[in-house]
Design a protein around this motif. Structure first.
Motif, PDB file in Angstrom:
ATOM      1  N   ARG A 193      41.010  35.062  28.799  1.00  0.00           N
ATOM      2  CA  ARG A 193      41.108  35.868  27.228  1.00  0.00           C
ATOM      3  C   ARG A 193      42.079  35.179  26.251  1.00  0.00           C
ATOM      4  NH1 ARG A 193      42.189  41.322  27.871  1.00  0.00           N
ATOM      5  NH2 ARG A 193      42.016  41.148  30.018  1.00  0.00           N
ATOM      6  N   HIS A 200      38.747  40.628  25.274  1.00  0.00           N
ATOM      7  CA  HIS A 200      38.097  40.880  26.555  1.00  0.00           C
ATOM      8  C   HIS A 200      38.141  39.529  27.487  1.00  0.00           C
ATOM      9  CE1 HIS A 200      36.630  45.028  25.889  1.00  0.00           C
ATOM     10  NE2 HIS A 200      36.763  44.763  24.789  1.00  0.00           N
ATOM     11  N   GLU A 201      38.228  39.742  28.516  1.00  0.00           N
ATOM     12  CA  GLU A 201      37.894  38.614  29.496  1.00  0.00           C
ATOM     13  C   GLU A 201      36.692  37.889  29.376  1.00  0.00           C
ATOM     14  OE1 GLU A 201      39.173  39.587  33.402  1.00  0.00           O
ATOM     15  OE2 GLU A 201      41.265  39.185  33.271  1.00  0.00           O
TER      16      GLU A 201
END
Length: 388
Positions: free
Chosen positions: A385, A341-342
């Motif tokens: 990410r 995930h970012e």
């Protein structure tokens, strides 16, 4: 039966749906098809159905490639359960059973907050279960299975669904009911014998691929239905536990239940397909569930899971002295907290704590330059990410 007809049936798109095969090829051909499978094609597992006959698989219809296997064979040595994966796993495994839980409440519990509602208790239970299976020293035994059940499910049930004191399994019949009774669990008197046999099977290396074997275990515990409530949650936890015990630590960073929840209808249909086929053949062939799991979970997570070469590049840089101890710890935290995930530098600074923003900034720029992180600009903001 004629080889040509058998081949047509085996290659048919409905080859694992015996009722459809009967309508298309006739009862006589179906009988010959099932007889041939039993004589030459089925792989017998050391697990029994409720009548004491062997559970079987059809290897010819299972397509688990080496590439797919690599999705969960990456080593995350020394790491605990990924925080982001734990959050996703908790939300999804409860959603599969139509139990609503918000990300805010789950994140609160993961950060040490006390559960305040019935659903938050259930989420807290899954967290406790995941913590338990993530510890390699917690071996799979009957006593530990009972301990896992109490931690993850049993301590949060209403009185009517609780086990009797000091009993590891239910003390009465249990049914899965849809429009009709879709499944009845094993007679409760036989549960200790069957569970002991299942655990013995899990501890032996019979040559079956570990990923396929984990899927078998997932199905089989749900089939036995040893508890009044929480059988699905326990089946999914047991599959993860088995993989952890076999050294697949990356399974702690892959929220399997996300992919199951995305295909929830197919997940339940795989169970009912096995039951429907059993009524026709009187053979418990669990290939439909294995096929479902490979196609809808393993294949999909392979497309999203963190590629092995990222970890290999990181380890090469670490061994070469290009990564400091602080950068190593930060990388491990990013892997655990965010997965793929970012995240932003400000978010990492807030979550990691006790580190200067300049250190965070230098860390992400260095890892981006080394090809381990990718960045995406949103106006004046930049998010990062892990990169494959």
């Amino acid at each position: 039966m004629e080889l040509k007809i058998f081949t047509e049936m085996l290659r048919d798109k409905n080859s694992l749906n015996f009722n459809n095969l009967k309508y298309k090829f006739g009862e006589e051909n179906l009988a010959g098809y099932l007889e041939t499978l039993g004589e030459s094609f089925y792989y017998k597992l050391p697990l029994n159905d409720f009548k004491g006959n062997s559970v079987v698989l059809l290897p010819a219809k299972i397509n688990l490639t080496t590439q797919l296997s690599k999705s969960i064979t990456i080593s995350y040595s020394g790491e605990k359960y990924g925080i982001q994966a734990m959050e996703d796993e908790i939300i999804s495994t409860l959603s599969i059973e139509h139990i609503d839980s918000s990300r805010e409440s789950v994140r609160k519990i993961l950060n040490g907050g006390a559960p305040e509602t019935s659903n938050e208790n259930k989420a807290y239970g899954i967290k406790r279960g995941l913590d338990f299976i993530a510890e390699p020293s917690n071996k799979i035994t009957e006593d530990n299975l009972y301990q896992l059940y109490k931690l993850a499910v049993g301590d949060f049930l209403d009185d009517g669904d609780r086990l009797m004191p000091e009993q590891k399994y239910r003390h009465d019949a249990v049914y899965i009911v849809g429009q009709d009774i879709e499944h009845q669990g094993l007679k409760y008197q036989l549960l200790p014998e069957y569970i002991a046999n299942m655990i013995d099977y899990m501890q032996k290396d019979d040559g079956l691929d570990h990923i396929i074997k984990s899927i078998v275990i997932h199905y089989y515990l749900a089939y036995l239905h040893p508890y009044f409530d929480g059988n699905g949650r326990m089946s999914r936890l047991l599959q993860l536990w088995y993989l952890v015990q076999k050294g697949y630590t990356s399974s702690l960073f892959i929220p399997f239940s996300v992919y199951i929840n995305e295909s929830r209808g197919m997940y339940y249909k795989a169970f009912t397909s096995i039951t429907d086929n059993f009524r026709v053949s009187q053979v418990l062939d669990i290939t439909p569930f294995v096929n479902y799991f490979i196609g809808q979970v393993i294949t999909k997570l392979q497309k999203k899971a963190e590629p092995a070469d990222t970890l290999q590049r990181f380890n090469d840089l670490l061994q070469g002295g290009e990564i400091t101890a602080k950068e190593r710890d930060l990388f491990h935290y990013v892997l655990s907290a965010y997965g793929t995930h970012e995240f932003s530098t400000k978010q990492l600074e807030k979550d990691y704590k006790n580190v200067a923003y300049a250190t965070i900034r230098n860390f992400v720029l260095k890892l981006e330059n080394k090809g381990l992180l990718s960045s995406q600009r949103y106006g004046s903001r930049v998010r990062y990410r892990l990169k494959g």
